[in-house]
Design an enzyme around this catalytic site. Structure first.
Site, PDB file in Angstrom:
ATOM      1  N   ASN A   6       0.842  -1.028   0.021  1.00 33.90           N
ATOM      2  CA  ASN A   6      -0.082  -0.086   0.057  1.00 33.90           C
ATOM      3  C   ASN A   6       0.887   1.287  -0.083  1.00 33.90           C
ATOM      4  O   ASN A   6       1.619   1.314   0.867  1.00 33.90           O
ATOM      5  CB  ASN A   6      -0.830  -0.078   1.442  1.00 33.90           C
ATOM      6  N   GLU A   7       0.947   2.090  -1.214  1.00 35.09           N
ATOM      7  CA  GLU A   7       1.514   3.216  -1.113  1.00 35.09           C
ATOM      8  C   GLU A   7       2.954   3.170  -0.715  1.00 35.09           C
ATOM      9  O   GLU A   7       3.444   3.623   0.222  1.00 35.09           O
ATOM     10  CB  GLU A   7       0.798   4.193  -0.355  1.00 35.09           C
TER      11      GLU A   7
ATOM     12  N   GLU B 168      -7.935   5.104  -4.532  1.00 34.39           N
ATOM     13  CA  GLU B 168      -8.624   5.868  -3.501  1.00 34.39           C
ATOM     14  C   GLU B 168      -8.887   7.320  -3.597  1.00 34.39           C
ATOM     15  O   GLU B 168      -7.961   8.090  -4.130  1.00 34.39           O
ATOM     16  CB  GLU B 168      -7.512   5.812  -2.229  1.00 34.39           C
TER      17      GLU B 168
ATOM     18  N   LYS C  33     -10.913   6.954  12.298  1.00 31.87           N
ATOM     19  CA  LYS C  33     -12.147   6.891  12.726  1.00 31.87           C
ATOM     20  C   LYS C  33     -12.840   8.284  12.237  1.00 31.87           C
ATOM     21  O   LYS C  33     -14.126   8.380  12.014  1.00 31.87           O
ATOM     22  CB  LYS C  33     -12.314   6.686  13.928  1.00 31.87           C
TER      23      LYS C  33
HETATM   24  C1  GLA Z   1      -3.664   6.511   2.293  1.00 33.83           C
HETATM   25  C2  GLA Z   1      -3.897   5.108   2.536  1.00 33.83           C
HETATM   26  C3  GLA Z   1      -5.128   4.557   3.184  1.00 33.83           C
HETATM   27  C4  GLA Z   1      -5.844   5.521   4.149  1.00 33.83           C
HETATM   28  C5  GLA Z   1      -5.799   6.917   3.436  1.00 33.83           C
HETATM   29  C6  GLA Z   1      -6.468   7.754   4.194  1.00 33.83           C
HETATM   30  O1  GLA Z   1      -4.057   6.734   1.017  1.00 33.83           O
HETATM   31  O2  GLA Z   1      -3.636   4.149   1.557  1.00 33.83           O
HETATM   32  O3  GLA Z   1      -4.978   3.405   4.008  1.00 33.83           O
HETATM   33  O4  GLA Z   1      -5.043   5.643   5.109  1.00 33.83           O
HETATM   34  O5  GLA Z   1      -4.744   7.374   3.150  1.00 33.83           O
HETATM   35  O6  GLA Z   1      -6.690   9.011   3.722  1.00 33.83           O
END
Ligand code: GLA
Length: 674
Positions: A152-153, A309, A358
């Site tokens: 992830n990222e 996202e 949250k």
């Molecule tokens: C990132 C992460 C997600 C979440 C978002 C919140 O893009 O990949 O898991 O934390 O930020 O904005």
């Protein structure tokens, strides 16, 4: 990467990150019901699920995931299956404490958050490879799983690791790159401040030092760190590909990423995807969004890409988290779509009750489905369904903006002429000018083949290799129009100043070099006279040494008073324009009129608040129109609005904040060779 690598879904993808492990089983049933109501057809699952999937080392528990995938599949919702390598469980760090990241000051990152594993840890690498293999073996042929979402990222929250294992990898990487210490010493200019190395074991990482660290070392360190992340990605991909054939992606953060050179990453993934969040302090954040979408499409080399996202409303990790206004989420989604996204996804499906996020918005907010946000989520799902025929169509651009992560890394190091001249700020200012003029752009690497573009803009090309200089020069000679902003063509790939005057690699293309930089004090402004107009400029003046260029604008006052500020040069069949100062996007307008005239580009005549982008299909164009203003606006167009079904016979009237997608006959505009 190929276009048919895109996940096998009948229409555009719609959905978000789905983390049902945070909820009791009965909520899952409500989730799939609401997903169907919203038209969700794809969810990303398992990104943070390592602790559940492998509760003890070597003990895998897939039962809950089996059940979840069955439920989703039975309800027609496809799965983008995550590998959880961004968040190893507590037992892992307890067992392998040396797998934690060490910061430049020696601080070792603790557990209790996410993303704290060292890319150099052999135990971490073994564990992620095993996990990816286990998942692929089990779900490689599962009918619900249409794609893989590795990690992830990459690069956030930390990328760099200064622990002993990372430093050992660094030395190995340098040995491969330079082979001899003589070559390394030459590349880093270690004669300066007596930093010469005569033993590989003495080579250090750019950790905390008393004053500025060797910039060439820092630049190589950035390349090394990026390459280490890619090695980890490749490990997981190979483990997956041994058992599965679905396309693999990982979510980039285009213009917001720092540590990842996406030109390189784009070649590794089957399908490019991006995450994008609005920056609340930016009142025109929709322009940054468009920039990010164009950059992502360019990284995908024009192929369809996925927005994995964005947010339905407020995020929670900025100082002041501004909620999106009614309709804003849809405008954002339509901009991504207009600029080539074939998937519109969110973080996340259902708002978390616990944990650090949250207060982050979601498709199903804490208020539940009886809420403005959920109603807009349902409306967007219906819109995307109505737009299915857009899938696979392409955005065409006549203009390229040069973007190079290596130049970003090098330019934003310490001890430069002015901290006020920044890569991202210049990129945004020039992009904003083009956006306001409704000129659609691709982004390109300075060494790419640029011959199909009428205009190439270089807002921040501090690092420019000799090869890139030659590329841009022959682009101009061949008839292209090039616009270069100040502090470009300054150093080579080792952050060494080019010989022959600042900007020497572009001397022939621009008809000048720069003799001396004359930056301004903080907050100071000056004027530039251009075609009888007085433009306000700040931050940067310089002493240009002309060698053929024609002066178009002159510094009227300030440290460069009387010297050339803006020039135009004819080289071969093309023109090289140069702007030797910092102009705002509004002030750039006066320069651009001449540049557009040379390039044969007509900026849009419609209202500035209207964003208009065209996607070209096999037999039609699709014109995506977004009204970012509060007032009604008009656009001259003939076609059918796919969102309302209504016929437009010449004038589209769009209310403030509204969007339209018009199917129209193919125009000649965009993508035609000059
Ligand atoms: C990132 C992460 C997600 C979440 C978002 C919140 O893009 O990949 O898991 O934390 O930020 O904005």
């Amino acid at each position: 990467m190929t276009a048919d690598a895109f996940p096998a879904l009948s229409g555009l993808a719609y959905g978000g990150d789905y983390n049902p492990e945070q909820w009791p089983r009965e909520v899952w049933d409500e989730d799939v019901r609401l997903m169907q109501e919203a038209g969700v057809n794809l969810v990303s699952v398992g990104i943070f699920s390592w602790a559940l999937l492998e509760p003890k080392e070597g003990l895998f528990e897939f039962g809950w995931l089996d059940e979840l995938l069955e439920l989703l599949h039975a309800n027609g919702i496809a799965v983008d299956l995550g590998t959880p390598s961004v968040s190893p469980p507590a037992w892992f760090f307890h067992q392998y404490p040396e797998s934690r990241v060490t910061l430049s000051d020696g601080t070792v990152m603790g557990f209790g958050s996410r993303g704290m594993a060292s890319h150099a840890s052999t135990e971490y690498r073994a564990a992620i490879e095993r996990m990816a293999a286990e998942l692929a073996q089990r779900y490689g042929t599962h009918p619900a799983v249409v794609m893989w979402h590795v990690h992830n990222e990459y690069g956030v929250p930390v990328a760099e690791d200064f622990g002993p294992r990372a430093v050992a990898s660094w030395r190995r990487w340098l040995q491969q790159r330079y082979e001899t210490l003589e070559a390394l010493n030459a590349a880093w200019g270690t004669a300066f401040w007596g930093q010469c190395y005569d033993d590989w074991e003495h080579v250090v990482a750019p950790a905390a030092t008393p004053t500025t660290v060797n910039p060439a070392m820092k630049l190589d360190w950035a390349r090394f760190t990026d390459e280490q992340l890619r090695e980890c990605f490749r490990l997981e991909c190979e483990a997956i590909r041994a058992h599965a054939t679905q396309p693999i992606t990982t979510n980039f953060m285009a213009h917001q990423s720092w540590n990842t050179d996406l030109w390189k990453w784009g070649r590794e993934v089957d399908v490019v995807s991006d995450d994008h969040y609005l920056w609340c302090a930016d009142e025109e954040a929709h322009i940054a969004l468009a920039l990010s979408a164009d950059l992502t499409r360019s990284v995908a080399r024009g192929n369809p890409w996925m927005l994995l996202e964005h947010s339905t409303s407020a995020v929670n990790w900025q100082g002041r988290n501004v909620a999106k206004r009614p309709g804003e989420m849809r405008r954002n989604a339509m901009t991504h779509l207009g600029r080539g996204a074939d998937a519109i996804m969110f973080f996340q499906w259902r708002a978390s009750r616990s944990g650090a996020e949250k207060f982050h918005s979601a498709m199903v907010p804490h208020a539940g489905p009886q809420s403005r946000v959920f109603r807009e989520v349902v409306q967007l799902g219906a819109h995307l369904k109505a737009l299915e025929e857009i899938k696979g169509s392409r955005v065409m651009a006549d203009v390229a903006v040069l973007y190079d992560w290596e130049s970003l890394w090098a330019q934003d190091l310490e001890w430069r002429p002015s901290d006020d001249l920044q890569f991202r700020e210049r990129m945004r200012a020039y992009y904003e000018r083009l956006w306001c003029d409704d000129v659609t752009v691709d982004f390109a690497h300075p060494e790419d083949d640029l011959s199909r573009y009428r205009l190439v803009v270089a807002p921040a090309s501090y690092l420019l290799t000799k090869a890139a200089g030659e590329n841009l020069t022959s682009y101009v000679a061949g008839g292209g129009t090039l616009l270069v902003s100040c502090f470009s063509g300054i150093v080579d790939e080792h952050d060494r100043v080019h010989e022959g005057g600042f900007g020497a690699p572009l001397r022939d293309a621009l008809g000048l070099t720069v003799e001396e930089f004359l930056p301004l004090r903080e907050g100071a402004t000056m004027s530039v006279e251009l075609d009888g107009e007085r433009l306000s400029a700040d931050v940067w003046a310089e002493h240009i040494a002309l060698c053929g260029a024609q002066v178009r604008g002159t510094f009227a006052d300030g440290p460069g008073a009387g010297l050339p500020a803006i020039t135009r040069h004819t080289h071969g069949d093309g023109q090289g324009w140069y702007v030797g100062t910092r102009l705002s996007s509004a002030e750039l307008s006066a320069v651009m009129s001449g540049v557009y005239a040379d390039a044969g580009i007509a900026p849009a005549a419609h209202h500035e608040a209207l964003e208009v982008v065209t996607r070209r299909g096999d037999s039609h164009d699709f014109v995506i129109v977004v009204n970012h203003g509060d007032a009604d606006a008009e656009l001259t167009i003939i076609g059918t609005d796919l969102l309302t079904g209504s016929r437009i016979d010449g004038t589209l009237e769009l209310a403030g904040g509204d969007v339209a997608v018009v199917r129209t006959a193919q125009s000649r505009q965009g993508g035609d060779h000059r």
